[in-house]
Design an enzyme around this catalytic site. Structure first.
Site, PDB file in Angstrom:
ATOM      1  N   VAL A  58     -27.751  -6.985  21.611  1.00 10.90           N
ATOM      2  CA  VAL A  58     -26.651  -7.863  22.009  1.00 10.90           C
ATOM      3  C   VAL A  58     -26.533  -7.821  23.522  1.00 10.90           C
ATOM      4  CG1 VAL A  58     -24.239  -8.468  21.649  1.00 10.90           C
ATOM      5  CG2 VAL A  58     -25.485  -7.241  19.853  1.00 10.90           C
ATOM      6  N   PHE A 113     -26.565  -2.434  22.609  1.00  7.38           N
ATOM      7  CA  PHE A 113     -25.754  -3.330  23.432  1.00  7.38           C
ATOM      8  C   PHE A 113     -26.166  -3.218  24.891  1.00  7.38           C
ATOM      9  CE2 PHE A 113     -22.921  -2.370  19.853  1.00  7.38           C
ATOM     10  CZ  PHE A 113     -22.474  -3.635  19.502  1.00  7.38           C
ATOM     11  N   ASP A 114     -26.168  -4.354  25.578  1.00 10.45           N
ATOM     12  CA  ASP A 114     -26.115  -4.315  27.034  1.00 10.45           C
ATOM     13  C   ASP A 114     -24.676  -3.943  27.392  1.00 10.45           C
ATOM     14  OD1 ASP A 114     -26.831  -4.770  29.737  1.00 10.45           O
ATOM     15  OD2 ASP A 114     -25.894  -6.735  29.642  1.00 10.45           O
ATOM     16  N   LYS A 115     -24.437  -3.539  28.620  1.00  6.91           N
ATOM     17  CA  LYS A 115     -23.090  -3.103  28.993  1.00  6.91           C
ATOM     18  C   LYS A 115     -22.254  -4.216  29.631  1.00  6.91           C
ATOM     19  CE  LYS A 115     -22.411  -0.624  32.704  1.00  6.91           C
ATOM     20  NZ  LYS A 115     -21.402  -1.396  33.481  1.00  6.91           N
TER      21      LYS A 115
END
Length: 636
Positions: free
Chosen positions: A519, A320-322
């Site tokens: 994502v 995941f990106d944050k």
């Protein structure tokens, strides 16, 4: 002709009057010919002419389609049926040829009608497309066709009206039902400055809006095009069917020839040719793919091809990106820290000048802070974005930059007057945006964002589905990533990454080998989205970018859809395997029954179509796949 219904992406009006009447006309001629031959034997010649006319109406197009397929070097199921019809005619079995032609063509229409249930999501999207819009021109209201709306037109949307185009609210407050786009049933509150999308429903307020995107450029128009185009991208499983089709036709021809030579009965060979048409097998993959893409679209998940859903089903790693993915994507500026000779308002103005044309959530936070402080903003000139690091441009005659501390040497380049407060902001989990003028640090904006509610539950569900590794790949600092990772229950935390670092990490995992899902928000993560096996973008913000860069877009802007997407992909693969197994077994039994004389050519035509319809119904069951697992609450 018959084979055309096995191809995905064919959108004819079902049960068209012309096709249906042709089949009925052919069937009527065959029936009348049969009755005349029984009741008026002296008119046998006339009855045979009627039956041959029936063959010409329903059988001749099939033969033409088979010939065209051979000329274009395409393997088509029409070849076997054509040979069967021709064999019946040569053997004098005119009535058999007519009945078989009628049953097969009618069966093809029934298959198409049944398969259309898998495509109804696209039809539903088309139906919600508004036809007219109420435009304000020269202070007067006039209703015009929606195709005549132009960008910058001012529109009036009343309670109960559908939003006609994409645009921004300029006046009014209301709740908007965005389920046609996002799949979310809960209405969303809209106020001046918010975006609204074509096809969504205005509930309870009067809105004025400025049109920004019209026609096929609207989000709804792009969704319709995307879902329609997705059907052309077949899962890799379809390669098995393509290889099978190359040798299946010669195999059935061989079986028919053996049946004829062994038994001396031409009708058995004809039956083998009819039941041997692998329609059920050919329909196995595309119908399941169409139904799955349609089900995903109804849930607000846009997929660019069936092979992406297949890859999601097989994935074992998710990164995941944050910002904007695990966090809400609504960050706020909580503090402005500057050098002694720089005012906070001036720093905010310069920062907003750089960020006014950016779409990242951090940029929106800067712009919102400038708007609330009533600070006038002029766009910087000669803007350039260094992806993953920051933005630079000319403001007040100097070169200004805003972004990560890594733009100019990292923490070692931060002045001692700023370093303690910068470290304190990081320890709180806030994200600092440093502002530079001619490479000199002027200060920083401390920005914080909330972790999305229910993220920890979603992460646990992903683990329960067998996802081996779940991690965060972020360009933000370690403390901020740790704060989000701790609340989300994610242990693999990689911070301070540049875009090329994310690419390297993704490729390392792929080399293990692993199937990697990334994502992100679809804006700054384009390289990572492209490099991963499946890139999934948050589509609600930056929709246009998300649709262009990612393989899949979550229009609800919430990762709560991910467990459903994985389960949906796995169910699709299961249905495809069941369909293929059924098609092979069904064809084998039918060929044996035909060769042994258990069924005649007419019965064979009926049996053949029953098998095809059963496969289509199996695929259509994907349309009813539940979004929530039984006994589990929603993670929204």
């Amino acid at each position: 002709m018959i084979g055309r219904f096995s191809h995905v992406g064919v959108y004819h009006e079902l049960m068209q009057s012309r096709d249906f009447l042709k089949v009925c006309a052919g069937a009527t001629l065959a029936l009348v010919g049969f009755l005349i031959s029984k009741w008026k034997p002296e008119m046998m010649m006339f009855s045979q002419v009627l039956i041959l006319l029936s063959v010409a109406i329903n059988g001749f197009p099939v033969i033409i389609g088979a010939v065209q397929g051979l000329l274009e070097k395409r393997v088509n199921v029409d070849e076997l049926l054509s040979i069967a019809i021709i064999a019946c005619l040569i053997g004098g079995e005119f009535l058999t040829a007519a009945v078989v032609s009628c049953i097969m063509v009618m069966g093809a229409l029934i298959e198409e009608a049944t398969a259309e249930s898998a495509r109804r999501s696209i039809q539903a999207l088309v139906r919600v497309s508004p036809k007219t819009a109420l435009v304000i021109r020269e202070k007067e209201e006039c209703r015009i066709p929606v195709e005549d709306v132009r960008p910058n037109d001012i529109l009036l949307v009343r309670p109960g009206d559908q939003i006609p185009v994409d645009g921004r609210v300029t006046e009014g407050l209301s709740s908007i039902d965005e389920s046609a786009i996002t799949g979310e049933a809960i209405p969303v509150e809209k106020k001046p400055g918010d975006m609204v999308f074509a096809g969504t429903l205005n509930h309870n307020g009067v809105l004025r809006m400025c049109a920004e995107k019209v026609g096929t450029d609207t989000t709804l128009g792009q969704v319709i095009q995307l879902v329609s185009a997705a059907e052309a991208h077949k899962p890799k499983t379809v390669a098995l069917i393509d290889r099978f089709a190359k040798w299946f036709t010669p195999l059935i021809l061989g079986c028919a020839l053996i049946a004829w030579l062994v038994t001396g009965d031409v009708s058995r060979a004809v039956t083998v040719l009819i039941v041997g048409c692998p329609c059920a097998l050919v329909l196995a993959v595309p119908t399941a793919t169409v139904a799955t893409i349609g089900r995903a679209a109804r849930a607000g998940i846009l997929v660019k091809g069936g092979h992406h859903i297949e890859t999601v089903a097989l994935a074992d790693t998710i990164f995941f990106d944050k910002t904007g993915t695990l966090t809400e994507g609504n960050p706020t500026v909580e503090a402005i820290v500057t050098e002694a000779d720089v005012s906070g308002s001036d720093l905010l103005r310069q920062a907003a000048s750089l960020e006014c044309n950016a779409t990242h959530p951090l940029a929106r936070a800067v712009m919102n802070a400038a708007r609330y402080a009533n600070i006038p903003v002029d766009a910087a000139r000669n803007l350039f974005m260094d992806i993953g690091l920051g933005v630079r441009g000319q403001v007040d005659g100097g070169m200004m930059e805003i972004g990560s501390v890594y733009l100019h040497g990292g923490m070692t380049a931060v002045p001692d007057t700023l370093r303690p407060q910068l470290m304190a902001a990081k320890e709180r989990g806030a994200t600092p945006l440093m502002v530079y003028r001619d490479t000199r640090p002027l200060g920083f904006l401390s920005i914080s964002d909330k972790v999305r509610a229910g993220v920890d539950t979603i992460v646990q569900r992903l683990r329960n589905l067998g996802i081996r590794e779940i991690g965060i790949l972020s360009g933000d600092h370690e403390q901020s990533v740790s704060r989000v990772g701790g609340k989300a229950g994610i242990e693999v935390l990689l911070s301070g990454l540049k875009p090329d670092d994310k690419l390297r990490l993704i490729r390392e995992r792929q080399a293990e080998p692993s199937k990697v899902i990334f994502v992100g928000d679809g804006i700054n993560d384009a390289p990572a989205l492209a490099a991963s096996d499946v890139g999934i973008a948050m589509g609600g913000r930056g929709t246009e970018v998300a649709l262009e860069t990612a393989d899949i877009a979550l229009m609800s802007d919430h990762i709560g859809k991910l467990p459903f997407l994985i389960r949906l992909g796995r169910r699709m693969l299961l249905i495809i395997k069941i369909n293929i197994a059924f098609g092979l077994i069904f064809n084998f039994i039918a060929v044996v029954a035909g060769a042994s004389g258990v069924i005649n050519p007419i019965m064979g035509a009926v049996v053949h179509n029953v098998g095809s319809v059963l496969v289509v119904l199996s695929s259509a069951s994907m349309a009813f796949f539940p979004e929530q697992e039984k006994g589990l609450p929603s993670a929204k």
